[in-house]
Design a protein around this motif. Structure first.
Motif, short mmCIF file in Angstrom:
data_model
loop_
_atom_site.label_atom_id
_atom_site.label_comp_id
_atom_site.label_asym_id
_atom_site.label_seq_id
_atom_site.Cartn_x
_atom_site.Cartn_y
_atom_site.Cartn_z
N ASP A 93 0.81 -1.22 0.00
CA ASP A 93 0.00 0.00 0.00
C ASP A 93 0.85 1.27 0.00
O ASP A 93 0.37 2.34 -0.41
CB ASP A 93 -0.92 0.03 1.23
N MET A 94 2.11 1.16 0.43
CA MET A 94 2.95 2.35 0.54
C MET A 94 3.87 2.55 -0.66
O MET A 94 4.17 3.70 -1.01
CB MET A 94 3.80 2.27 1.82
N ALA B 224 13.01 4.98 -14.85
CA ALA B 224 12.83 4.24 -13.60
C ALA B 224 12.26 5.18 -12.56
O ALA B 224 12.42 6.41 -12.65
CB ALA B 224 14.15 3.64 -13.12
N GLY B 225 11.59 4.61 -11.56
CA GLY B 225 11.04 5.48 -10.52
C GLY B 225 10.33 4.71 -9.43
O GLY B 225 10.18 3.48 -9.50
N LEU B 226 9.87 5.46 -8.43
CA LEU B 226 9.09 4.89 -7.34
C LEU B 226 8.12 5.94 -6.81
O LEU B 226 8.34 7.15 -6.96
CB LEU B 226 10.00 4.38 -6.22
N THR B 227 7.04 5.48 -6.22
CA THR B 227 6.14 6.33 -5.46
C THR B 227 6.05 5.77 -4.04
O THR B 227 6.06 4.55 -3.84
CB THR B 227 4.74 6.40 -6.09
N PHE B 228 5.93 6.67 -3.08
CA PHE B 228 5.92 6.27 -1.68
C PHE B 228 4.84 7.06 -0.95
O PHE B 228 4.79 8.29 -1.07
CB PHE B 228 7.29 6.53 -1.05
N ASP C 177 -1.64 8.69 5.11
CA ASP C 177 -2.83 9.02 4.35
C ASP C 177 -2.76 10.45 3.82
O ASP C 177 -2.48 11.39 4.57
CB ASP C 177 -4.08 8.87 5.24
N GLY C 178 -2.99 10.60 2.51
CA GLY C 178 -3.03 11.92 1.90
C GLY C 178 -1.70 12.47 1.46
O GLY C 178 -1.64 13.56 0.89
N THR C 179 -0.62 11.74 1.68
CA THR C 179 0.72 12.21 1.30
C THR C 179 1.35 11.23 0.33
O THR C 179 1.36 10.02 0.58
CB THR C 179 1.63 12.37 2.52
N GLU C 180 1.89 11.74 -0.77
CA GLU C 180 2.59 10.88 -1.73
C GLU C 180 3.86 11.57 -2.21
O GLU C 180 3.87 12.78 -2.48
CB GLU C 180 1.70 10.55 -2.92
N GLN D 178 -10.15 13.24 -6.23
CA GLN D 178 -10.27 13.34 -4.79
C GLN D 178 -10.09 12.01 -4.10
O GLN D 178 -10.18 11.91 -2.89
CB GLN D 178 -11.62 13.95 -4.39
N LYS D 179 -9.83 10.93 -4.89
CA LYS D 179 -9.66 9.62 -4.29
C LYS D 179 -8.29 9.05 -4.65
O LYS D 179 -7.83 9.14 -5.78
CB LYS D 179 -10.74 8.67 -4.77
N ASP D 180 -7.65 8.43 -3.66
CA ASP D 180 -6.41 7.73 -3.91
C ASP D 180 -6.72 6.47 -4.71
O ASP D 180 -7.57 5.67 -4.31
CB ASP D 180 -5.73 7.37 -2.59
N PRO D 181 -6.04 6.24 -5.87
CA PRO D 181 -6.40 5.12 -6.72
C PRO D 181 -6.09 3.76 -6.11
O PRO D 181 -6.61 2.76 -6.56
CB PRO D 181 -5.57 5.34 -7.99
N VAL D 182 -5.23 3.70 -5.09
CA VAL D 182 -4.88 2.41 -4.46
C VAL D 182 -5.69 2.18 -3.21
O VAL D 182 -6.36 1.18 -3.03
CB VAL D 182 -3.37 2.36 -4.16
N ARG D 183 -5.72 3.16 -2.30
CA ARG D 183 -6.39 2.98 -1.02
C ARG D 183 -7.86 3.36 -1.07
O ARG D 183 -8.65 2.97 -0.22
CB ARG D 183 -5.70 3.82 0.06
#
Length: 419
Positions: free
Chosen positions: A155-156, A198-202, A206-209, A412-417
């Motif tokens: 999830d992270m 290449a890349g990553l998201t973290f 909640d609410g921070t990316e 307004q919605k996180d696509p994963v959570r």
């Protein structure tokens, strides 16, 4: 899809205009997930935000630059006339398309392909203007296709990797000073090269990316010709396009309001001064005098959901150009600049959405051009050019996003959570 633009729009001769969605925020936060999968251009891990099934996006950007050079040409050793004839508007209006597709393989993996024009330049001065012996026209065009795979580890954390396949074309002309009538010398070449992304998201909370993306440089072995009234000479040149690192942040402030930020570093200094050589014997024909500094870009923006269908956004950015006073040429009178942008998205239905973005770019200070003394382009046989450039750019961008297998992710919605 090869594209050019009058003047560079991402420092040097790069094009940042790859997304109508992020155009409206001066590209703040473009390395994070969102309703648009166009973020995969800067960070392949951001593709993890794609909806179910098959998603396609078409982004269309119109760039309207204005750039005028005025100055004085003083002849050197060769018997050519002095001149103060202005360049006229050297910028060329340009259409920049970008396309993205994505297919969600399962809950964790997404495959996508992007088609972009990451580099472009088109400048054309009046034929017999004062600086004609240093430049008449310049054109760089590119086509980049990047198949990409992203994977949601948990999830992270999500990671992504892509393969760049890029065609690059270059065409430069200038007046020949020692031939009657001052005809043009033409230098042209093209090549196909390969690189990676290449890349990553973290998501630490909640609410921070946070997004971190990398686009590698691409080695381009240009194959072409130098054309003069005396004949055609086959030439080659080896150059490496700059690699780029982006750091982006998205923070939800409330259910309907988010802020975004981006810091970008571009390794323009790796270009140096590629040697142009004759294919027949390897002798040096000339050098492409870049010798740029590295480029930096800082952007801050925000967006607000007016309702579940309409989102408004705005942003500003400051860009530090890789071109400074010591090396600025008549081909590319680049300088530091300020970006001011606004945009909107409208969800026509669960499957279909439209984006609109507008940007005005202005130089942050006067732009002097002084080709004399120790300037890398200066030729004492030709003479000196002393002047200045006045430039600004207006950009309008629009896109259509469509999901063939389900609803598009809402901003307004996180696509994963799903929050």
């Amino acid at each position: 899809m090869c594209a050019t633009a009058g003047g560079a729009l991402a420092g040097g001769f790069a094009l940042r205009e790859q997304s109508s969605y992020y155009q409206g925020m001066s590209f703040a936060g473009y390395g994070t997930t969102g309703p648009s999968i166009s973020s995969m251009f800067w960070n392949p891990a951001a593709l993890s935000g794609a909806g179910a099934g098959f998603t396609s996006e078409a982004h269309n950007t119109l760039i309207v630059p204005e750039s005028k050079i005025t100055g004085t040409f003083t002849p050197g050793l060769l018997p050519v006339p002095p001149s103060t004839t202005p360049s006229g508007d050297i910028g060329s209006d340009a259409y920049i398309p970008a396309s993205y597709i994505a297919y969600r393989l399962n809950e964790r993996a997404v495959f996508g392909v992007s088609v972009n024009a990451p580099f472009g330049l088109s400048t054309k001065a009046n034929f017999n203007w004062a600086g004609q012996f240093y430049s008449r026209t310049s054109k760089v065009s590119s086509l980049n296709v990047t198949p990409t795979l992203s994977y949601q580890i948990n999830d992270m954390l999500a990671i992504g990797l892509g393969l760049q396949i890029q065609q690059l074309k270059v065409r430069l002309t200038s007046a020949i000073p020692n031939v009657p009538g001052f005809p043009s010398q033409i230098l042209e070449g093209n090549d196909v090269g390969f690189g990676v992304t290449a890349g990553l998201t973290f998501r630490p909370m909640d609410g921070t990316e946070i997004g971190l993306g990398y686009r590698s440089g691409i080695s381009q072995k240009l194959d072409g010709n130098v054309i003069t009234p005396a004949g055609t000479t086959g030439i080659g040149a080896d150059l490496i396009t700059p690699d780029m690192v982006t750091f982006s942040v998205k923070q939800r402030v409330s259910d309907g309001f988010r802020v975004f930020g981006t810091v970008e570093w571009t390794n323009w200094s790796r270009l140096k001064a590629p040697r142009v050589y004759a294919q027949a014997n390897g002798a040096t024909v000339t050098n492409l005098q870049f010798n740029y500094d590295d480029g930096w870009f800082f952007a801050l923006g925000g967006e607000y959901d007016v309702n579940e269908d309409l989102t408004l956004r705005a942003g500003a950015a400051y860009e530090i150009s890789p071109v400074d006073d010591a090396i600025r040429s008549t081909r590319l009178p680049d300088n530091d600049r300020i970006w001011l942008s606004a945009g909107a998205s409208y969800n026509w239905s669960d499957n279909l959405a439209f984006d609109l973005g507008y940007t005005h770019i202005l130089t942050a200070k006067s732009t002097p051009i002084n080709i004399s003394g120790t300037h890398q382009d200066y030729n004492p046989a030709i003479g000196t050019f002393n002047g200045s450039a006045d430039s600004s750019v207006n950009i309008v961008s629009a896109s259509m996003r469509y999901n063939w297998g389900g609803a598009l992710p809402r901003p307004q919605k996180d696509p994963v959570r799903g929050y």
